[in-house]
Design an enzyme around this catalytic site. Structure first.
Site, PDB file in Angstrom:
ATOM      1  N   ASP A 187      -8.979  23.774  30.629  1.00  0.00           N
ATOM      2  CA  ASP A 187     -10.057  22.809  30.599  1.00  0.00           C
ATOM      3  C   ASP A 187     -11.280  23.900  30.645  1.00  0.00           C
ATOM      4  OD1 ASP A 187     -11.447  20.651  31.382  1.00  0.00           O
ATOM      5  OD2 ASP A 187     -11.801  21.540  33.405  1.00  0.00           O
ATOM      6  N   ASP A 217      -9.177  22.606  36.970  1.00  0.00           N
ATOM      7  CA  ASP A 217      -9.841  22.813  38.497  1.00  0.00           C
ATOM      8  C   ASP A 217      -9.187  21.745  39.322  1.00  0.00           C
ATOM      9  OD1 ASP A 217     -11.271  20.609  37.937  1.00  0.00           O
ATOM     10  OD2 ASP A 217     -13.102  21.785  37.886  1.00  0.00           O
ATOM     11  N   ASP A 257      -9.724  16.588  36.191  1.00  0.00           N
ATOM     12  CA  ASP A 257      -8.525  16.551  35.055  1.00  0.00           C
ATOM     13  C   ASP A 257      -7.176  16.366  35.711  1.00  0.00           C
ATOM     14  OD1 ASP A 257      -8.704  18.752  36.348  1.00  0.00           O
ATOM     15  OD2 ASP A 257      -9.083  20.169  34.661  1.00  0.00           O
TER      16      ASP A 257
END
Lengths: 744, 242
Positions: free
Chosen positions: A399, A599, A603
């Site tokens: 990410d 994190d 997501d």
């Protein structure tokens, strides 16, 4: 069949009891169960507490048994030398009488060995019989009893061979082997024990009379007030109710810098109070607090069995009955074709050399040691299965925001209108920004400090925050100043200077911007840029070295994503909504295992979709359970480290399994052919188990990530307190310098 | 048989060498024991444990030597060659101890006593004489160049009883000094100790020389030898006899 039962664990080493073939379904829930007689013996020694006499007893028994066995060996050798000098032995009239004496002496000296060392094995067999399970120990015991029985009859009848040395040596080797094995297995949990030991056993609780009394940790309840002195570790989770201190929370967050904590801040258990006298209100008491939850998570991780382990379990279940059949068949054949005693020896050798221990331990020993090692380094695997999957991952998807970048914006540039003094603009902006906790405001304050603004920021300004717009406040010498977005400027009817207005519009990849103005004129604009993590490049390099293919998935617009992607040299897939990420991962998964690193907040769906979800910077928030792997720290390099550890673990698992299978196949075949003395078989069996154990324990010494990046659990509280000031100051300076470099 | 007293003396004086390795164990046996125990008895029992192990190893070596010579009878006089080899090693060790030859550069196993002490701690600290005995039995297994040299000698003795006797004499020789060091600590001034070291070294050299001489004598077959030597060996023995 035991494989389907809930797993049970050895009361000493904590490893699962080896799958065993059981007769009938009923089991007695009998007290402590041990996986082998070694564990039982060592446990009895260690449970005896510090009572020297009692604890020494068990070891002393082994020692005395060895002494007696050596005697038996001398007498047996004397008998053998009679075979060597056959003609002399017959010539000497004394030789015959001497031979009888030696045989009786062997009997006398080998009986104590049976009593001393046979007892713990017999206890184990008895216990497993009560559980209606058949173990190879039962056969070993039968074999030894047969060897003794046959030899005793031989001595009494004064003819035939004696095998006291076989019985005694086999007992000694089994006992030594089990002892060493149990000691080794116990080390599996050493990394976890080191974590658990960090918590102080007592805490100072505020009593009714206003005095602090020292009480055991277990008695603390939520809502209590406890006092933590400098140099002590916090035993519970809580909120500071008075006092402030620099706190080292490396254990939990992996961050090697001290953090200033003041009233109202949260503290995690295991954190080290470096220099303050703190009163803490307990929010999570013993057993509920962070360290305990970490330990619980790792222990739970051990429960799920991976593919390798299930395979070994299935084999182990059928292993014992198969060995029994082979032993009886081989013994029968030798007994028919040679002699009765040869049959007994062959059967005994087959049972001895078969080593279900090595087979059953091959996977759990390695995986559990690795899980403990990882927890020790701030990497939590949710199960051994996750570790198994991580070892085979081919793609690593990152990410962007918060994972590859720091997540908090940095003011990268300040553009001022013509004729304005940048210093002054900066100072005014900082004075306003100091009145707000907003991430952008904080970044502006940092920016002004980095600019060498030595003059303290004026903090007496009355600042009003306008949600979604910015800040407005009275600044001495300036009047009403406005700091905020384009809309706020327009609403306050501030005049645009040409250069500022156009600069902000050009380019699609418009960075985030904040304007500052006063006296109806916009004076300057701050541009914000995402900051790459300092360690991102090293971490990605390490991933490439591991042969992983890297991807970046982000919801950001294309241009900005590509800009970052180019800087760190990984292909970026932009404009991905959380659902899109899942689809992308699924399509990648068709070509190989995928790990998603994020994190764990926005997501979460992607982390759940990937074969392995890795959440960065979990800190104390272990509840992000969509992630299979939790990196407690905020260090991206932990990811390649974890992949390396997982691969090494399964390399060792494969070595172990290969060894156990190859050893058992060759050993049993050799023993069944009647060419193997039981003494060598016992020695080989002990060696085999010990080899699996030591091979697995190598994982406990898997190297640290990089200096300072990964926590090593050693209680350094003393030294930490001693050099708190120089270290903290020094680190602070370097970090500031780094920021200046990146900012300018 | 002529060597047994000499081996005893070799052990007696050579045990100055033992003080380096086994000495600390003997001292911790005294130090770790609960108050009020009979220290002298514990020390003697500890040493007897050692001698027991030496004797055991000697018997194993003797049996091995006997087996080797019975397996190879007629081709190689293995017992004689073993005697020569043992003698050579003893002479070498003696010369090194005496300072005639330089010490070998690599001193492996030097950290062993500390490790062994940890292992034996339980036994050393256990009250009563059984713990001391078992500690002694295990101490006997601690690797030691001198013990190995004498074990070779035991292997050349040709039978388990002679092997046992060889090592037992050696072990008995080591008792006085070990008991003294464990019981009383300092007993000799440094200067005297150096002299004892020196005499011990030459005693070991002498034991080795006698062993070589006997081996060589055995290699020279008596006139009425029953089995014919192989030409290769015969040629070699002739050469060595010259």
């Amino acid at each position: 069949m035991s494989a389907s039962d809930p797993p049970r664990y050895c009361a000493f080493c904590g490893l699962p009891l080896t799958a065993s073939f059981s007769v009938g379904g009923d089991r007695l829930a009998a007290g402590d169960e041990y996986c082998c007689s070694g564990c039982r013996t060592v446990a009895s020694v260690e449970n005896a507490g510090r009572e020297q006499g009692e604890s020494a007893n068990s070891l002393l028994r082994l020692g005395i048994a060895i002494f007696f066995t050596m005697n038996v060996m001398v007498f047996t050798m004397a008998l053998w030398s009679g075979d060597v000098y056959a003609e002399e032995a017959f010539a000497n009239p004394l030789a015959g009488a001497l031979r009888g004496v030696f045989r009786w002496a062997s009997l006398m000296f080998s009986l104590p060995v049976l009593l001393l060392l046979g007892k713990p094995i017999a206890e184990g067999v008895w216990e497993s019989l009560r559980r209606k399970a058949i173990t190879t120990d039962l056969l070993v015991l039968l074999g030894i009893a047969a060897a003794y029985g046959y030899s005793i009859v031989s001595v009494l009848r004064d003819e035939g061979h004696i095998y006291f040395e076989v019985g005694a040596m086999v007992l000694v080797f089994i006992s030594i082997g089990r002892w060493l094995e149990a000691k080794g297995k116990h080390q599996t949990g050493e990394s976890l024990d080191a974590l658990a030991r960090l918590l102080p056993t007592t805490v100072r609780r505020l009593g009714a009379g206003g005095a602090f009394l020292e009480i055991p940790r277990e008695e603390v309840r939520t809502g209590d007030i406890v006092r933590v002195l400098p140099g002590e570790r916090v035993a519970i989770d809580g909120v500071i109710s008075s006092g402030s201190a620099a706190v080292d929370q490396q254990i939990v967050t992996g961050e090697s810098r001290y953090v200033e904590k003041k009233v109202g801040d949260r503290l995690f258990s295991g954190s080290l109070n470096v220099d303050g006298d703190l009163r803490i209100e307990v929010t999570a008491a013993d057993g509920e607090e962070t360290i305990s939850r970490i330990l619980k998570l790792v222990r739970e991780a051990r429960r799920a069995k991976g593919r390798h382990e299930r395979l070994a379990d299935r084999i182990a279940t059928w292993f014992v009955p198969t060995v029994c059949v082979i032993a009886i068949a081989a013994g029968w054949r030798q007994g028919i074709s040679n002699s009765f005693d040869q049959g007994i020896l062959t059967a005994l050798a087959v049972v001895l050399i078969s080593c279900p221990c090595a087979l059953g331990l091959a996977t759990p020993m390695a995986v559990w040691t690795a899980l403990g090692r990882a927890a020790n380094a701030g990497v939590l695997f949710r199960s051994g299965m996750v570790m198994e999957r991580l070892a085979t991952v081919r793609y690593a998807c990152f990410d962007k925001t918060g994972t590859l970048t720091t997540g908090s914006p940095e003011a990268g540039e300040l553009l001022v209108a013509t004729g304005e003094d940048p210093q002054r603009v900066c100072r005014v902006a900082a004075a306003l920004a100091a009145g707000s906790n907003h991430a952008l405001s904080q970044a502006i304050v940092r920016f002004s400090q980095q600019r060498g603004e030595t003059q303290p920021v004026v903090e007496d300004a009355e600042v009003r925050s306008i949600p979604g717009r910015g800040l407005v406040g009275e600044i001495a010498g300036v009047g009403q100043a406005v700091l905020g977005n384009r809309r706020l400027m327009e609403e306050n009817r501030l005049r645009w200077r040409e250069e500022l207005g156009s600069a902000a519009i050009e380019g699609d990849a418009s960075p985030q911007e904040v304007f500052i103005g006063w006296e109806n004129v916009v004076r300057g604009v701050f541009y914000f840029a995402e900051q790459l993590r300092a360690e991102a490049t090293t971490a990605l390099e390490a991933c490439r070295d591991l042969g992983l293919e890297l991807r970046m998935l982000t919801g950001d617009e294309q241009q900005r994503a590509e800009l970052i992607g180019e800087r760190i040299n990984i292909p970026a897939t932009s404009g991905q909504l959380p659902e899109d990420k899942s689809t992308t991962l699924e399509s990648l998964a068709r070509q190989g295992g995928v790990a998603m690193i994020g994190d764990g907040l926005n997501d979460a769906p992607a982390l759940a979709t990937a074969d392995v979800g890795v959440a960065l910077g979990c800190g104390a928030d272990l509840s992000r359970d969509t992630a299979g792997v939790c990196l407690l720290g905020d260090d991206l390099r932990s990811f390649p480290w974890a992949v390396g550890l997982a691969r090494q673990t399964f390399r060792i698992v494969k070595q172990n399994l290969f060894w156990a299978f190859a050893y058992n196949c060759c050993g049993i075949a050799l023993a069944a052919s009647g060419r193997l003395n039981p003494i060598w078989a016992a020695l080989a069996m002990a060696a085999s188990s010990i080899m699996v154990v030591t091979n697995s324990l190598r994982l406990g010494r898997y190297p640290e990530l990089l200096s300072g990046a990964v926590v090593s659990i050693t209680d350094t509280s003393q030294t930490a307190v001693a050099n708190v000031l120089p270290t903290a100051g020094g680190e602070h300076e370097t970090s500031e310098q780094e920021l200046i470099v990146t900012a300018s | 048989m002529i060597e047994l007293p000499l081996i005893f003396v070799g052990g007696l004086l050579g045990s100055a060498h033992c003080l380096g390795m086994c000495g600390p164990l003997a001292i911790s046996l005294s130090a770790g024991a609960p108050a009020g125990t009979n220290q002298l008895r514990r020390q003697i029992v500890f040493s007897l444990g050692r001698v027991f192990t030496y004797g055991f190893c000697g018997a194993v070596a003797g049996l091995g030597g006997a087996w080797l010579s019975s397996e190879s009878r007629g081709f190689v006089l293995s017992q004689a060659w073993l005697a020569v080899l043992a003698g050579a090693v003893l002479v070498l060790m003696g010369l090194v101890t005496a300072g005639v030859l330089p010490r070998p550069a690599i001193r492996f196993l030097s950290g062993l006593p500390c490790g062994a002490a940890g292992w034996l701690k339980t036994f050393l600290a256990a009250p009563g004489w059984l713990g001391a005995l078992v500690a002694g039995v295990f101490t006997g297994f601690i690797p030691c160049g001198l013990v190995y040299a004498f074990l070779l000698k035991a292997g050349s003795s040709g039978g388990i009883w002679m092997g046992w006797l060889t090592m037992a004499s050696f072990g008995l020789g080591t008792i006085p000094l070990m008991v003294l060091i464990g019981y009383g600590g300092q007993f000799l001034a440094t200067a005297h100790r150096a002299r004892v070291f020196h005499i011990a070294a030459w005693c070991i050299v002498l034991t080795g020389a006698i062993s070589i001489a006997r081996g060589v004598a055995q290699l020279n077959p008596p006139a009425d030898a029953v089995t014919a030597d192989c030409p290769f060996c015969a040629e070699r023995t002739e050469r060595s006899a010259q």
